[in-house]
Design a protein around this motif. Structure first.
Motif, PDB file in Angstrom:
ATOM      1  N   ARG A   3       0.844  -1.181   0.000  1.00 41.53           N
ATOM      2  CA  ARG A   3       0.000   0.000   0.000  1.00 41.53           C
ATOM      3  C   ARG A   3       0.888   1.243   0.000  1.00 41.53           C
ATOM      4  O   ARG A   3       1.796   1.377   0.803  1.00 41.53           O
ATOM      5  CB  ARG A   3      -0.892  -0.015   1.222  1.00 41.53           C
ATOM      6  N   VAL A   4       0.574   2.177  -0.911  1.00 38.18           N
ATOM      7  CA  VAL A   4       1.361   3.391  -1.043  1.00 38.18           C
ATOM      8  C   VAL A   4       0.657   4.517  -0.299  1.00 38.18           C
ATOM      9  O   VAL A   4      -0.536   4.731  -0.490  1.00 38.18           O
ATOM     10  CB  VAL A   4       1.520   3.767  -2.547  1.00 38.18           C
ATOM     11  N   GLN A   5       1.399   5.188   0.555  1.00 43.40           N
ATOM     12  CA  GLN A   5       0.860   6.352   1.263  1.00 43.40           C
ATOM     13  C   GLN A   5       1.067   7.573   0.376  1.00 43.40           C
ATOM     14  O   GLN A   5       2.186   7.935   0.060  1.00 43.40           O
ATOM     15  CB  GLN A   5       1.585   6.579   2.596  1.00 43.40           C
ATOM     16  N   ALA A   6      -0.017   8.201  -0.030  1.00 43.59           N
ATOM     17  CA  ALA A   6       0.092   9.400  -0.857  1.00 43.59           C
ATOM     18  C   ALA A   6       0.129  10.616   0.045  1.00 43.59           C
ATOM     19  O   ALA A   6      -0.708  10.766   0.925  1.00 43.59           O
ATOM     20  CB  ALA A   6      -1.096   9.481  -1.792  1.00 43.59           C
ATOM     21  N   ARG A   7       1.140  11.436  -0.156  1.00 45.34           N
ATOM     22  CA  ARG A   7       1.279  12.634   0.672  1.00 45.34           C
ATOM     23  C   ARG A   7       0.603  13.842   0.030  1.00 45.34           C
ATOM     24  O   ARG A   7       0.142  14.723   0.715  1.00 45.34           O
ATOM     25  CB  ARG A   7       2.749  12.939   0.900  1.00 45.34           C
ATOM     26  N   THR A   8       0.566  13.859  -1.272  1.00 44.05           N
ATOM     27  CA  THR A   8      -0.060  14.985  -1.980  1.00 44.05           C
ATOM     28  C   THR A   8      -1.059  14.433  -2.977  1.00 44.05           C
ATOM     29  O   THR A   8      -1.080  13.228  -3.276  1.00 44.05           O
ATOM     30  CB  THR A   8       0.994  15.824  -2.735  1.00 44.05           C
ATOM     31  N   ALA A   9      -1.857  15.322  -3.509  1.00 48.22           N
ATOM     32  CA  ALA A   9      -2.817  14.916  -4.540  1.00 48.22           C
ATOM     33  C   ALA A   9      -2.099  14.379  -5.763  1.00 48.22           C
ATOM     34  O   ALA A   9      -2.542  13.420  -6.402  1.00 48.22           O
ATOM     35  CB  ALA A   9      -3.717  16.095  -4.918  1.00 48.22           C
ATOM     36  N   PHE A  10      -0.953  14.962  -6.094  1.00 47.21           N
ATOM     37  CA  PHE A  10      -0.171  14.503  -7.238  1.00 47.21           C
ATOM     38  C   PHE A  10       0.334  13.082  -7.020  1.00 47.21           C
ATOM     39  O   PHE A  10       0.276  12.244  -7.924  1.00 47.21           O
ATOM     40  CB  PHE A  10       0.996  15.464  -7.500  1.00 47.21           C
ATOM     41  N   ASP A  11       0.817  12.783  -5.811  1.00 42.04           N
ATOM     42  CA  ASP A  11       1.275  11.428  -5.491  1.00 42.04           C
ATOM     43  C   ASP A  11       0.126  10.427  -5.620  1.00 42.04           C
ATOM     44  O   ASP A  11       0.314   9.304  -6.111  1.00 42.04           O
ATOM     45  CB  ASP A  11       1.856  11.369  -4.078  1.00 42.04           C
ATOM     46  N   LEU A  12      -1.047  10.832  -5.177  1.00 47.87           N
ATOM     47  CA  LEU A  12      -2.229   9.971  -5.284  1.00 47.87           C
ATOM     48  C   LEU A  12      -2.562   9.690  -6.747  1.00 47.87           C
ATOM     49  O   LEU A  12      -2.831   8.547  -7.118  1.00 47.87           O
ATOM     50  CB  LEU A  12      -3.423  10.619  -4.573  1.00 47.87           C
ATOM     51  N   LEU A  13      -2.509  10.717  -7.586  1.00 50.15           N
ATOM     52  CA  LEU A  13      -2.770  10.528  -9.019  1.00 50.15           C
ATOM     53  C   LEU A  13      -1.734   9.620  -9.660  1.00 50.15           C
ATOM     54  O   LEU A  13      -2.062   8.783 -10.498  1.00 50.15           O
ATOM     55  CB  LEU A  13      -2.818  11.878  -9.734  1.00 50.15           C
ATOM     56  N   ALA A  49      -0.127   7.193  -8.199  1.00 51.48           N
ATOM     57  CA  ALA A  49      -0.420   5.839  -7.726  1.00 51.48           C
ATOM     58  C   ALA A  49      -1.604   5.247  -8.500  1.00 51.48           C
ATOM     59  O   ALA A  49      -1.574   4.073  -8.897  1.00 51.48           O
ATOM     60  CB  ALA A  49      -0.709   5.850  -6.230  1.00 51.48           C
ATOM     61  N   ILE A  50      -2.623   6.046  -8.733  1.00 52.98           N
ATOM     62  CA  ILE A  50      -3.784   5.580  -9.518  1.00 52.98           C
ATOM     63  C   ILE A  50      -3.346   5.246 -10.934  1.00 52.98           C
ATOM     64  O   ILE A  50      -3.750   4.227 -11.499  1.00 52.98           O
ATOM     65  CB  ILE A  50      -4.900   6.638  -9.499  1.00 52.98           C
ATOM     66  N   ASP A  51      -2.506   6.091 -11.522  1.00 48.84           N
ATOM     67  CA  ASP A  51      -2.014   5.848 -12.878  1.00 48.84           C
ATOM     68  C   ASP A  51      -1.240   4.528 -12.952  1.00 48.84           C
ATOM     69  O   ASP A  51      -1.436   3.735 -13.872  1.00 48.84           O
ATOM     70  CB  ASP A  51      -1.123   7.014 -13.325  1.00 48.84           C
ATOM     71  N   HIS A  96      -3.276  -2.922 -14.743  1.00 46.87           N
ATOM     72  CA  HIS A  96      -4.467  -3.697 -15.099  1.00 46.87           C
ATOM     73  C   HIS A  96      -4.841  -3.572 -16.569  1.00 46.87           C
ATOM     74  O   HIS A  96      -5.761  -4.232 -17.019  1.00 46.87           O
ATOM     75  CB  HIS A  96      -5.656  -3.275 -14.253  1.00 46.87           C
ATOM     76  N   ALA A  97      -4.154  -2.756 -17.326  1.00 46.43           N
ATOM     77  CA  ALA A  97      -4.491  -2.526 -18.739  1.00 46.43           C
ATOM     78  C   ALA A  97      -3.781  -3.489 -19.672  1.00 46.43           C
ATOM     79  O   ALA A  97      -3.845  -3.350 -20.872  1.00 46.43           O
ATOM     80  CB  ALA A  97      -4.147  -1.089 -19.118  1.00 46.43           C
ATOM     81  N   ALA A  98      -3.126  -4.507 -19.158  1.00 38.89           N
ATOM     82  CA  ALA A  98      -2.339  -5.416 -19.988  1.00 38.89           C
ATOM     83  C   ALA A  98      -3.181  -6.132 -21.031  1.00 38.89           C
ATOM     84  O   ALA A  98      -2.696  -6.443 -22.105  1.00 38.89           O
ATOM     85  CB  ALA A  98      -1.632  -6.433 -19.104  1.00 38.89           C
ATOM     86  N   GLY A  99      -4.462  -6.382 -20.771  1.00 40.17           N
ATOM     87  CA  GLY A  99      -5.288  -7.114 -21.717  1.00 40.17           C
ATOM     88  C   GLY A  99      -5.862  -6.270 -22.844  1.00 40.17           C
ATOM     89  O   GLY A  99      -6.497  -6.785 -23.743  1.00 40.17           O
TER      90      GLY A  99
END
Length: 179
Positions: free
Chosen positions: A2-12, A14-16, A22-25
């Motif tokens: 689990r990644v702790q996001a410190r800023t909104a940019f870090d959160l984005l 991590a989502i990316d 999951h886009a491998a297929g």
């Protein structure tokens, strides 16, 4: 992990990263480039497909007002969200007998120099073909009036003629609507 996001940019970020994992297929860009896609439609017994970029939208048969002094295949003028849309009977222009279809649709061509609706018997939806299966010659059973606008064909359950709406709307016979 689990990644702790410190800023909104870090959160984005991590989502990316999770999305890409999951886009491998999904199909690769290379396989997309090998596919030709167009809008399939029918005029009587002719099965046609136009390149996607030639058609802005597909409409149900709109109400339109008849125009005096024009050729019979010019059906009239419709109001499409505040724009005047000339409605042309593509079958009438190309000397194709009407099929009496109840599913008639209008293919809207919206280019910088032309805005027109082309009435067809039926729209058969999005069609996908392998680019390698395109035969550059017009099919043998194509009507003579259609031949200048057919840029090859695909063979599947039936013959799909590739119809260039760009070539049609630039042709002299299409632009000459006056009686």
């Amino acid at each position: 992990m689990r990644v702790q996001a410190r800023t909104a940019f870090d959160l984005l970020l991590a989502i990316d990263q999770r999305s890409r994992a999951h886009a491998a297929g999904l199909p690769s860009q290379g396989s997309h480039l090998r596919t030709w896609s167009g809008i399939g439609f029918r005029l009587a017994e002719q099965w046609l497909v136009a390149p996607m970029e030639d058609i802005a939208e597909v409409l149900r048969e709109p109400q339109f007002s008849r125009l005096p002094g024009v050729k019979p295949w010019v059906l009239g003028m419709a109001n499409l969200r505040g724009r005047l849309l000339p409605i042309m009977d593509l079958g009438g222009l190309l000397d194709v007998e009407p099929s009496g279809a109840h599913q008639r649709r209008v293919l809207v061509v919206d280019q910088p120099d032309i805005f027109v609706g082309l009435m067809v018997d039926e729209v058969l939806g999005l069609q996908h073909f392998s680019r390698e299966s395109l035969e550059r010659a017009a099919p043998l059973q194509i009507r003579a009036a259609m031949a200048p606008f057919v840029q090859g064909h695909f063979q599947r359950e039936q013959v799909w003629s590739v119809f260039s709406l760009q070539a049609l709307v630039r042709s002299a016979e299409f632009r000459d609507v006056a009686l």
